[in-house]
Motif scaffolding. Sequence first.
Motif, PDB file in Angstrom:
ATOM      1  N   ALA A  44       0.836  -1.211   0.000  1.00 54.03           N
ATOM      2  CA  ALA A  44       0.000   0.000   0.000  1.00 54.03           C
ATOM      3  C   ALA A  44       0.864   1.252   0.000  1.00 54.03           C
ATOM      4  CB  ALA A  44      -0.938  -0.005   1.204  1.00 54.03           C
ATOM      5  N   ASN A  45       1.935   1.245   0.795  1.00 52.63           N
ATOM      6  CA  ASN A  45       2.840   2.405   0.811  1.00 52.63           C
ATOM      7  C   ASN A  45       3.561   2.569  -0.518  1.00 52.63           C
ATOM      8  OD1 ASN A  45       2.320   3.416   3.384  1.00 52.63           O
ATOM      9  ND2 ASN A  45       3.702   1.955   4.337  1.00 52.63           N
ATOM     10  N   LEU A  46       3.954   1.465  -1.126  1.00 50.81           N
ATOM     11  CA  LEU A  46       4.605   1.541  -2.442  1.00 50.81           C
ATOM     12  C   LEU A  46       3.649   2.115  -3.486  1.00 50.81           C
ATOM     13  CD1 LEU A  46       6.526  -1.858  -2.535  1.00 50.81           C
ATOM     14  CD2 LEU A  46       7.549   0.419  -2.602  1.00 50.81           C
ATOM     15  N   PHE A  47       2.404   1.626  -3.493  1.00 53.94           N
ATOM     16  CA  PHE A  47       1.431   2.109  -4.472  1.00 53.94           C
ATOM     17  C   PHE A  47       1.061   3.568  -4.214  1.00 53.94           C
ATOM     18  CE2 PHE A  47       0.262  -2.477  -5.264  1.00 53.94           C
ATOM     19  CZ  PHE A  47       0.745  -2.481  -6.562  1.00 53.94           C
ATOM     20  N   LYS A  48       0.994   3.973  -2.946  1.00 53.17           N
ATOM     21  CA  LYS A  48       0.698   5.370  -2.632  1.00 53.17           C
ATOM     22  C   LYS A  48       1.805   6.280  -3.154  1.00 53.17           C
ATOM     23  CE  LYS A  48       0.940   7.299   1.583  1.00 53.17           C
ATOM     24  NZ  LYS A  48       0.602   7.543   2.996  1.00 53.17           N
ATOM     25  N   SER A  49       3.048   5.919  -2.895  1.00 58.44           N
ATOM     26  CA  SER A  49       4.180   6.712  -3.395  1.00 58.44           C
ATOM     27  C   SER A  49       4.189   6.747  -4.912  1.00 58.44           C
ATOM     28  CB  SER A  49       5.502   6.127  -2.885  1.00 58.44           C
ATOM     29  OG  SER A  49       5.559   6.173  -1.489  1.00 58.44           O
ATOM     30  N   PRO A  99      -6.630   5.971  -0.302  1.00 55.62           N
ATOM     31  CA  PRO A  99      -7.053   6.437   1.032  1.00 55.62           C
ATOM     32  C   PRO A  99      -8.257   5.652   1.579  1.00 55.62           C
ATOM     33  CG  PRO A  99      -6.645   8.309  -0.398  1.00 55.62           C
ATOM     34  CD  PRO A  99      -6.585   7.085  -1.261  1.00 55.62           C
ATOM     35  N   TRP A 100      -9.184   5.304   0.704  1.00 58.48           N
ATOM     36  CA  TRP A 100     -10.364   4.550   1.126  1.00 58.48           C
ATOM     37  C   TRP A 100      -9.946   3.168   1.635  1.00 58.48           C
ATOM     38  CZ3 TRP A 100     -15.164   3.996  -2.597  1.00 58.48           C
ATOM     39  CH2 TRP A 100     -16.275   3.548  -1.867  1.00 58.48           C
ATOM     40  N   MET A 101      -9.078   2.498   0.882  1.00 59.84           N
ATOM     41  CA  MET A 101      -8.595   1.181   1.295  1.00 59.84           C
ATOM     42  C   MET A 101      -7.803   1.281   2.605  1.00 59.84           C
ATOM     43  SD  MET A 101      -7.514  -0.448  -2.388  1.00 59.84           S
ATOM     44  CE  MET A 101      -7.007  -2.034  -1.749  1.00 59.84           C
ATOM     45  N   ASN A 102      -6.965   2.297   2.728  1.00 58.11           N
ATOM     46  CA  ASN A 102      -6.196   2.482   3.964  1.00 58.11           C
ATOM     47  C   ASN A 102      -7.117   2.724   5.154  1.00 58.11           C
ATOM     48  OD1 ASN A 102      -3.757   2.102   2.672  1.00 58.11           O
ATOM     49  ND2 ASN A 102      -3.327   4.278   2.450  1.00 58.11           N
ATOM     50  N   SER A 103      -8.182   3.473   4.928  1.00 56.98           N
ATOM     51  CA  SER A 103      -9.144   3.734   5.992  1.00 56.98           C
ATOM     52  C   SER A 103      -9.816   2.437   6.451  1.00 56.98           C
ATOM     53  CB  SER A 103     -10.196   4.732   5.502  1.00 56.98           C
ATOM     54  OG  SER A 103     -11.226   4.875   6.449  1.00 56.98           O
ATOM     55  N   LEU A 104     -10.205   1.602   5.502  1.00 52.88           N
ATOM     56  CA  LEU A 104     -10.814   0.314   5.851  1.00 52.88           C
ATOM     57  C   LEU A 104      -9.832  -0.564   6.619  1.00 52.88           C
ATOM     58  CD1 LEU A 104     -12.770  -0.516   2.563  1.00 52.88           C
ATOM     59  CD2 LEU A 104     -13.700   0.342   4.728  1.00 52.88           C
ATOM     60  N   ARG A 105      -8.578  -0.568   6.165  1.00 54.33           N
ATOM     61  CA  ARG A 105      -7.545  -1.359   6.844  1.00 54.33           C
ATOM     62  C   ARG A 105      -7.334  -0.840   8.263  1.00 54.33           C
ATOM     63  NH1 ARG A 105      -3.743  -0.346   3.684  1.00 54.33           N
ATOM     64  NH2 ARG A 105      -4.036  -2.032   2.220  1.00 54.33           N
ATOM     65  N   ASP A 106      -7.265   0.476   8.419  1.00 53.34           N
ATOM     66  CA  ASP A 106      -7.067   1.066   9.742  1.00 53.34           C
ATOM     67  C   ASP A 106      -8.250   0.784  10.669  1.00 53.34           C
ATOM     68  OD1 ASP A 106      -4.648   2.045   8.851  1.00 53.34           O
ATOM     69  OD2 ASP A 106      -5.375   4.108   8.561  1.00 53.34           O
ATOM     70  N   GLN A 107      -9.465   0.852  10.140  1.00 51.66           N
ATOM     71  CA  GLN A 107     -10.646   0.569  10.960  1.00 51.66           C
ATOM     72  C   GLN A 107     -10.641  -0.881  11.433  1.00 51.66           C
ATOM     73  OE1 GLN A 107     -14.407   2.016   9.256  1.00 51.66           O
ATOM     74  NE2 GLN A 107     -13.193   3.470   8.054  1.00 51.66           N
ATOM     75  N   ALA A 108     -10.243  -1.788  10.549  1.00 51.35           N
ATOM     76  CA  ALA A 108     -10.167  -3.201  10.936  1.00 51.35           C
ATOM     77  C   ALA A 108      -9.082  -3.405  11.992  1.00 51.35           C
ATOM     78  CB  ALA A 108      -9.890  -4.063   9.705  1.00 51.35           C
ATOM     79  N   LEU A 109      -7.925  -2.772  11.804  1.00 54.25           N
ATOM     80  CA  LEU A 109      -6.840  -2.890  12.789  1.00 54.25           C
ATOM     81  C   LEU A 109      -7.261  -2.328  14.137  1.00 54.25           C
ATOM     82  CD1 LEU A 109      -3.701  -2.001  10.624  1.00 54.25           C
ATOM     83  CD2 LEU A 109      -4.317  -4.235  11.576  1.00 54.25           C
ATOM     84  N   TYR A 110      -8.025  -1.254  14.130  1.00 47.14           N
ATOM     85  CA  TYR A 110      -8.524  -0.664  15.374  1.00 47.14           C
ATOM     86  C   TYR A 110      -9.382  -1.672  16.143  1.00 47.14           C
ATOM     87  CZ  TYR A 110     -10.921   2.528  18.540  1.00 47.14           C
ATOM     88  OH  TYR A 110     -11.432   3.131  19.659  1.00 47.14           O
ATOM     89  N   LEU A 111     -10.092  -2.519  15.386  1.00 55.98           N
ATOM     90  CA  LEU A 111     -10.920  -3.554  16.003  1.00 55.98           C
ATOM     91  C   LEU A 111     -10.114  -4.808  16.350  1.00 55.98           C
ATOM     92  CD1 LEU A 111     -14.030  -3.257  13.647  1.00 55.98           C
ATOM     93  CD2 LEU A 111     -13.799  -2.384  15.993  1.00 55.98           C
ATOM     94  N   GLY A 112      -8.816  -4.783  16.025  1.00 54.15           N
ATOM     95  CA  GLY A 112      -7.956  -5.928  16.317  1.00 54.15           C
ATOM     96  C   GLY A 112      -8.032  -7.035  15.279  1.00 54.15           C
ATOM     97  N   LEU A 113      -8.484  -6.697  14.094  1.00 55.91           N
ATOM     98  CA  LEU A 113      -8.653  -7.679  13.020  1.00 55.91           C
ATOM     99  C   LEU A 113      -7.838  -7.277  11.804  1.00 55.91           C
ATOM    100  CD1 LEU A 113     -12.554  -7.837  13.126  1.00 55.91           C
ATOM    101  CD2 LEU A 113     -11.012  -9.541  14.110  1.00 55.91           C
ATOM    102  N   SER A 125     -12.135  -5.887  -0.883  1.00 51.76           N
ATOM    103  CA  SER A 125     -11.842  -6.739  -2.047  1.00 51.76           C
ATOM    104  C   SER A 125     -12.281  -6.068  -3.345  1.00 51.76           C
ATOM    105  CB  SER A 125     -12.542  -8.084  -1.872  1.00 51.76           C
ATOM    106  OG  SER A 125     -12.324  -8.899  -2.979  1.00 51.76           O
ATOM    107  N   ARG A 126     -13.442  -5.447  -3.324  1.00 51.99           N
ATOM    108  CA  ARG A 126     -13.925  -4.733  -4.529  1.00 51.99           C
ATOM    109  C   ARG A 126     -13.019  -3.559  -4.871  1.00 51.99           C
ATOM    110  NH1 ARG A 126     -20.147  -5.075  -2.832  1.00 51.99           N
ATOM    111  NH2 ARG A 126     -20.533  -7.158  -3.636  1.00 51.99           N
ATOM    112  N   LEU A 127     -12.645  -2.793  -3.842  1.00 48.40           N
ATOM    113  CA  LEU A 127     -11.751  -1.666  -4.074  1.00 48.40           C
ATOM    114  C   LEU A 127     -10.394  -2.140  -4.581  1.00 48.40           C
ATOM    115  CD1 LEU A 127     -12.550   0.554  -0.970  1.00 48.40           C
ATOM    116  CD2 LEU A 127     -13.138   1.022  -3.360  1.00 48.40           C
ATOM    117  N   HIS A 128      -9.934  -3.270  -4.070  1.00 44.67           N
ATOM    118  CA  HIS A 128      -8.664  -3.840  -4.539  1.00 44.67           C
ATOM    119  C   HIS A 128      -8.769  -4.206  -6.017  1.00 44.67           C
ATOM    120  CE1 HIS A 128      -5.481  -6.838  -5.092  1.00 44.67           C
ATOM    121  NE2 HIS A 128      -4.838  -6.142  -4.165  1.00 44.67           N
ATOM    122  N   GLY A 129      -9.890  -4.779  -6.409  1.00 44.45           N
ATOM    123  CA  GLY A 129     -10.099  -5.113  -7.822  1.00 44.45           C
ATOM    124  C   GLY A 129     -10.127  -3.881  -8.703  1.00 44.45           C
TER     125      GLY A 129
END
Length: 154
Positions: A44-49, A99-113, A125-129
């Motif tokens: 994600a960081n590579l693609f953002k850069s 940013p949308w994908m990062n937000s989803l990832r961060d929200q999941a991490l906040y929940l410990g998942l 998965s849809r956003l990744h596609g």
Amino acid sequence: MATQRIFSLIAGLWVGGLLTIGFLVVPILFSSLGDRQVAGMVAANLFKSTAYISVLTSIILMLMANHFVRLGRSYYRVSRWILLGMLACAISAAFIIIPWMNSLRDQALYLGLSVRESTYAVLFSRLHGISSAIYMLQAILGIALVWRATKNAD
């Protein structure tokens, strides 16, 4: 003309970087690292850069192509459209999808998942596609740009 060579050099380096990151580095990350979550965060960081670099580079090359067209080199008219498409891909990736994908990832991490274990998994998965399709389109447009740039446009 030296500026045309600079255009070709910048385009070649940029598109080569896109292809290397997307189709070599990131797949190696996922196959080499045991933790898919860590690999995903690095990717994600590579693609953002890469997206930010793409926004800047496509604008610079578009300005150069505009300059060539004003000098009467109409060959660069098509290159401007290719660059516009690449810019649209880069902007949508840098400022919407990533940013949308990062937000989803961060929200999941906040929940410990991990995002794959969360309720956001389907949307992620849809956003990744969509992100993959945009990146593939940008790569194809980039190859077309470099192909055109290597032709003698006198």
